[in-house]
Every structure is written in C-alpha cells, then in structure tokens.
Write a protein that holds these residues in place. Structure first.
Motif, short mmCIF file in Angstrom:
data_model
loop_
_atom_site.label_atom_id
_atom_site.label_comp_id
_atom_site.label_asym_id
_atom_site.label_seq_id
_atom_site.Cartn_x
_atom_site.Cartn_y
_atom_site.Cartn_z
N THR A 356 33.32 -40.61 27.83
CA THR A 356 33.08 -40.27 26.42
C THR A 356 33.56 -41.40 25.51
N PHE A 357 34.69 -42.00 25.85
CA PHE A 357 35.17 -43.11 25.02
C PHE A 357 34.19 -44.27 25.07
N ARG A 358 33.61 -44.54 26.22
CA ARG A 358 32.61 -45.62 26.30
C ARG A 358 31.42 -45.31 25.40
N ARG A 359 31.02 -44.05 25.35
CA ARG A 359 29.89 -43.68 24.47
C ARG A 359 30.28 -43.81 23.00
N ILE A 360 31.52 -43.47 22.69
CA ILE A 360 32.00 -43.63 21.32
C ILE A 360 31.96 -45.11 20.94
N GLN A 361 32.39 -45.96 21.84
CA GLN A 361 32.38 -47.40 21.57
C GLN A 361 30.97 -47.91 21.32
N GLU A 362 30.03 -47.38 22.07
CA GLU A 362 28.63 -47.81 21.90
C GLU A 362 28.04 -47.28 20.60
N ALA A 363 28.37 -46.04 20.27
CA ALA A 363 27.79 -45.41 19.09
C ALA A 363 28.47 -45.84 17.81
N LEU A 364 29.76 -46.16 17.90
CA LEU A 364 30.54 -46.48 16.71
C LEU A 364 31.34 -47.75 16.95
N PRO A 365 30.76 -48.90 16.67
CA PRO A 365 31.58 -50.11 16.75
C PRO A 365 32.85 -49.94 15.92
N SER A 366 33.95 -50.44 16.39
CA SER A 366 35.25 -50.19 15.76
C SER A 366 35.20 -50.48 14.27
N GLY A 367 35.61 -49.47 13.49
CA GLY A 367 35.62 -49.61 12.04
C GLY A 367 34.34 -49.16 11.39
N ALA A 368 33.30 -48.83 12.18
CA ALA A 368 32.03 -48.42 11.60
C ALA A 368 32.14 -47.05 10.97
N GLU A 369 31.36 -46.82 9.92
CA GLU A 369 31.38 -45.55 9.23
C GLU A 369 30.11 -44.74 9.46
#
Length: 384
Positions: A356-369
């Motif tokens: 799930t964290f890998r999917r979060i990283q793909e969907a939301l680059p760090s700091g993205a809103e």
C-alpha cells in the motif's frame, strides 16, 4: 493539520505510519480505540511478571525475506518453531496430522510411504471441493475428519465445516513424515523483547503522534487531516449501510500458575472435548525463565471484538458491496484484516501495508496535494 490520520495501531497502521513519517517526512496521527498499541499482537508482563499475549498466542512466521528484514529494523529476534498437540481419544498427538500422529493414535508402525496408501484407502472421492469438509475427507477420510476437524471447526466458527469455505481447513496441511512443526516457513522467530516493544520502536518518530482510547467516529470531523488510512471494520466505516459483516470473536481466560510449566508445547488443541478450543503457554514462545507460568484458555464467541471474517460466499458478496463504496471514497486507503475482510497472518498484513505504501508513493509524489481515489488493498498486493 496532519497529513495522515491512521485508524488502528496494529500491524497495518503502524507499518504505514513509520513509512510515511520516515520516507515522506509527513505528519501522522495514529488513533486506536483500545488503551494500547500493537493491536491483537499486544503483549505485556502480567502481575506475576510473566510476558503474555492478551489476545492469545501470536507466532511470527514468514517466507518473505523482505518482510522479515523490514521488521528487523525494530526488533532483535528469538528463534522459535511452534509445536501443537491435540488431545484426541485421551492422548496427546501432533497437529498437523503426521506419521507419528497416525502411528500413536492407531498403535501402528507405518512408514511414510505406507502412510500415503493408508490415507488413500480412507479418502473419499469429492467431485468438486467447495467446503472445508470436502478438503479434509478427500485427503484423509471421515474418521480423522471427525476426530481432528469437525468439532474444532464447529467450536471455532459456530458452523459445521460443510458450511464453510474450503480455505478454512486448507490452511492446515497433512504430512506423511515426522515433521511436527506447526509452520514450515523459512523465517520462524519471536520478537526478542516482545511485540509491544517492537511497535514502540516503529512508532517512535517525531512525525508520529499516537492517541489511544480514541474512536474514529468521534474525531474524524474534529482533527484536521488531509488523508486517511483505515484498518478498522469496513462496514463500520460506512455506518453499516448494507448491514453488518459477520465476524467471529474470542474470549480469553488468563491463568497464572504456581509451577514452572503446565504443558509440553506452546499450544494444545481440544477438538473433541471441552468448551475451549485450545490452551497456550507463553514461556514456550518467549523463552522467559520464570518460576511461574501463565496460560490462556480460548473460547470462541459470536459477540465481542471482531477477529475472524466468516468465510462464506454470501459474506464475500456483502463485502464486495462495501468494497465498491471504498473504491469510490477519495483520500482513504483501506488496509488490514478488518478493512479487507480477509484472514491474513501477521506477515501478510505487513506485506499488504508495504505494498500500500508503494501505491501511495506512486499516486502521491512526496509533498503532492493531488487527490487520490482510494483502493482497498487486495490479496494481489500482498504477493507483490
């Protein structure tokens, strides 16, 4: 303003909290309605000073080096291979059923090769394996099914094995050798200083705040946050819109005895007798040296905290309706046994959280809103 509100301080929530805090440098609030972290894996020293598990025995085992290495950041380990005996016909025999089980139970001297034929003679032909009963009788026949599986399953689930999905009994293998280990995974260890200590280290980061005895429904509109990770019951998240998903619960009776040991192995099952399903003794698991010992009797129950999703086709259909709602809910990730309505081992939950964290990283680059449509963590995610 928190970047993330994480509901549940068990494996799913804690693994994700640590990843988000350390890898994304974002602020996380972890809440749990209980008065402790670590979820059902919570362990503690009781009044006698014995390290015990409040919610029954939790034995870590996995074939994934990635998962083992990840958790190794937060704990040292104690090697431990779990062994289980069953009280059958007045004697203790190994579970899962193996060569010694059959030879002792029937006063035989079979070899491994002979046992294969012995099973084959007793196995019943089942055209299509659908239920838990089908799984067992097609492998070892009806007599062993009655001795080892039927009574235990009826106590555990409140249902006959003929009413349950085949996945329930498929989890327990049958062996023709003398291997008496309950698990055969490559990595079989216990956290050296207990699960709770491991969770404390996992959550020990300035970006992580923890609030216990806090219900999501009470704070979801009070605490500002951008996104949510939810590991509670999925039907509760949606206010039981389609009705309640069935779960089995457990009641635990913890007893401390003025003796060094109570039983020869970590767990003894009682498939044919008693109201409880098993007795576990924690010093076998922890390796603790103590003049007293603490044991736990487990009594399955229909009411209480949800532990086990009930694997029946109609329940999966109901879950699919909730899953559809979850997939249409923006900025919420649903992770864990209760949120995905599947029985997963601890290592599988860790794998699901990391995926799930890998999917979060793909969907939301760090700091993205940017917004993100939630996805219920799938069993496929675990395999990745």
């Amino acid at each position: 303003m928190y970047d993330w509100l994480i509901v549940g301080a068990g494996f799913a929530g804690s693994v994700l909290a640590e990843r988000i805090a350390t890898q994304r440098n974002e602020k996380v609030l972890v809440i749990d309605r209980r008065d402790h972290i670590a979820g059902n894996a919570y362990d503690m020293y009781d009044e006698a000073g014995v390290l015990m598990h409040r919610y029954g025995p939790h034995i870590f085992h996995t074939n994934s080096k990635q998962i083992f290495d990840h958790l190794s950041q937060f704990t040292d380990w104690r090697f431990y291979e779990h062994r289980v005996l069953g009280e059958i016909d007045g004697q203790h025999v190994p579970i899962p059923i193996n060569l010694d089980t059959v030879n002792k139970l029937y006063n035989l001297k079979l070899t491994s090769e002979e046992l294969e034929g012995w099973f084959a003679q007793r196995a019943e032909t089942v055209d299509e394996i659908k239920t838990s009963e089908d799984v067992v009788v097609s492998k070892v026949g009806r007599e062993l099914y009655e001795k080892f599986f039927r009574g235990y399953t009826r106590k555990q689930w409140g249902l006959d094995p003929s009413e349950l999905d085949k996945s329930v009994t498929a989890r327990v293998p049958t062996r023709t050798n003398r291997d008496d280990r309950y698990f055969t995974d490559e990595f079989q260890f216990m956290p050296k200083h207990g699960y709770t200590r491991m969770f404390q280290k996992m959550l020990q980061h300035p970006n992580i705040h923890v609030m216990l005895q806090t219900d999501y429904q009470d704070v979801k509109h009070l605490i500002p946050h951008r996104r949510t990770i939810y590991s509670g019951p999925i039907d509760e998240f949606f206010d039981f819109r389609f009705g309640r998903l069935p779960y089995r619960s457990l009641q635990f009776k913890h007893v401390t005895l003025d003796q060094a040991w109570f039983q020869p192995v970590g767990t003894v099952n009682y498939p044919m007798t008693q109201d409880y399903t098993r007795i576990s003794e924690y010093k076998h698991l922890t390796g603790q040296d103590h003049p007293r010992t603490t044991i736990t009797y487990e009594y399955p129950a229909a009411e209480g905290d949800p532990y086990y999703p009930v694997p029946k086709p109609e329940n999966q259909e109901l879950f699919k309706r909730y899953e559809k709602l979850a997939n249409a809910t923006p900025d919420v990730w649903f992770v864990g046994r209760l949120a995905t309505y599947r029985y997963y081992n601890m290592d599988q939950i860790v794998g699901q959280a990391l995926a799930t964290f890998r999917r979060i990283q793909e969907a939301l680059p760090s700091g993205a809103e940017t917004d993100k449509v939630s996805v219920v963590a799938s069993s496929a995610a675990i395999a990745s």
